[in-house]
Motif scaffolding. Structure first.
Motif, mmCIF file in Angstrom:
data_model
loop_
_atom_site.group_PDB
_atom_site.id
_atom_site.type_symbol
_atom_site.label_atom_id
_atom_site.label_comp_id
_atom_site.label_asym_id
_atom_site.label_seq_id
_atom_site.Cartn_x
_atom_site.Cartn_y
_atom_site.Cartn_z
ATOM 1 N N ASP A 194 -1.108 9.262 10.533
ATOM 2 C CA ASP A 194 0.109 9.036 9.745
ATOM 3 C C ASP A 194 1.202 8.283 10.494
ATOM 4 N N ALA B 73 2.662 4.921 8.946
ATOM 5 C CA ALA B 73 2.305 4.791 7.531
ATOM 6 C C ALA B 73 3.541 4.616 6.645
ATOM 7 N N ARG C 235 0.868 -1.172 0.000
ATOM 8 C CA ARG C 235 0.000 0.000 0.000
ATOM 9 C C ARG C 235 0.908 1.226 0.000
ATOM 10 N N THR C 236 0.426 2.315 -0.536
ATOM 11 C CA THR C 236 1.206 3.549 -0.502
ATOM 12 C C THR C 236 1.102 4.152 0.900
ATOM 13 N N GLU C 237 1.937 5.122 1.157
ATOM 14 C CA GLU C 237 1.904 5.798 2.450
ATOM 15 C C GLU C 237 0.541 6.455 2.680
ATOM 16 N N SER C 238 -0.014 7.072 1.648
ATOM 17 C CA SER C 238 -1.321 7.717 1.814
ATOM 18 C C SER C 238 -2.428 6.681 2.039
ATOM 19 N N GLN C 239 -2.312 5.516 1.415
ATOM 20 C CA GLN C 239 -3.289 4.455 1.670
ATOM 21 C C GLN C 239 -3.193 3.984 3.122
ATOM 22 N N TRP C 240 -1.965 3.879 3.633
ATOM 23 C CA TRP C 240 -1.793 3.469 5.032
ATOM 24 C C TRP C 240 -2.357 4.524 5.981
ATOM 25 N N GLU C 241 -2.188 5.774 5.652
ATOM 26 C CA GLU C 241 -2.756 6.833 6.490
ATOM 27 C C GLU C 241 -4.273 6.689 6.563
ATOM 28 N N ARG C 242 -4.904 6.364 5.431
ATOM 29 C CA ARG C 242 -6.348 6.159 5.417
ATOM 30 C C ARG C 242 -6.728 4.925 6.233
#
Length: 88
Positions: free
Chosen positions: A29, A32, A17-24
């Motif tokens: 954050d 992430a 997963r991307t960092e932004s996907q992990w944040e979601r």
């Protein structure tokens, strides 16, 4: 040959997963970037939050049973993940 290469690439992409996907997924954050850099470290979080795909769950089972290999997931870790998974 191309089919085998695509399969290997698809298998390697599992759990990523991307960092932004992990944040979601996490709702913040913290962690992430770590999970984005080391995808298999976040498997528990994916399962706990219902974000693991059927293909990812199937791969965990296959690795645990010795039917498949994943470059970042050992059989021992897969067995531990399954032991910690909630019963359906």
């Amino acid at each position: 040959m191309a089919k085998a290469k695509r399969k290997a690439e698809n298998t390697a992409a599992l759990f990523q997963r991307t960092e932004s996907q992990w944040e979601r997924i996490l709702g913040h954050d913290r962690g992430a970037a770590f999970f984005a850099a080391l995808p298999t470290a976040g498997i528990g979080a994916l399962i706990e939050r219902g974000e693991a795909t059927p293909a990812e769950i199937a791969m965990i089972h296959a690795v645990a049973e010795g039917r498949a290999e994943h470059e970042q997931l050992t059989a021992e870790r897969a067995v531990r993940i399954l032991a910690d998974m909630p019963a359906d």
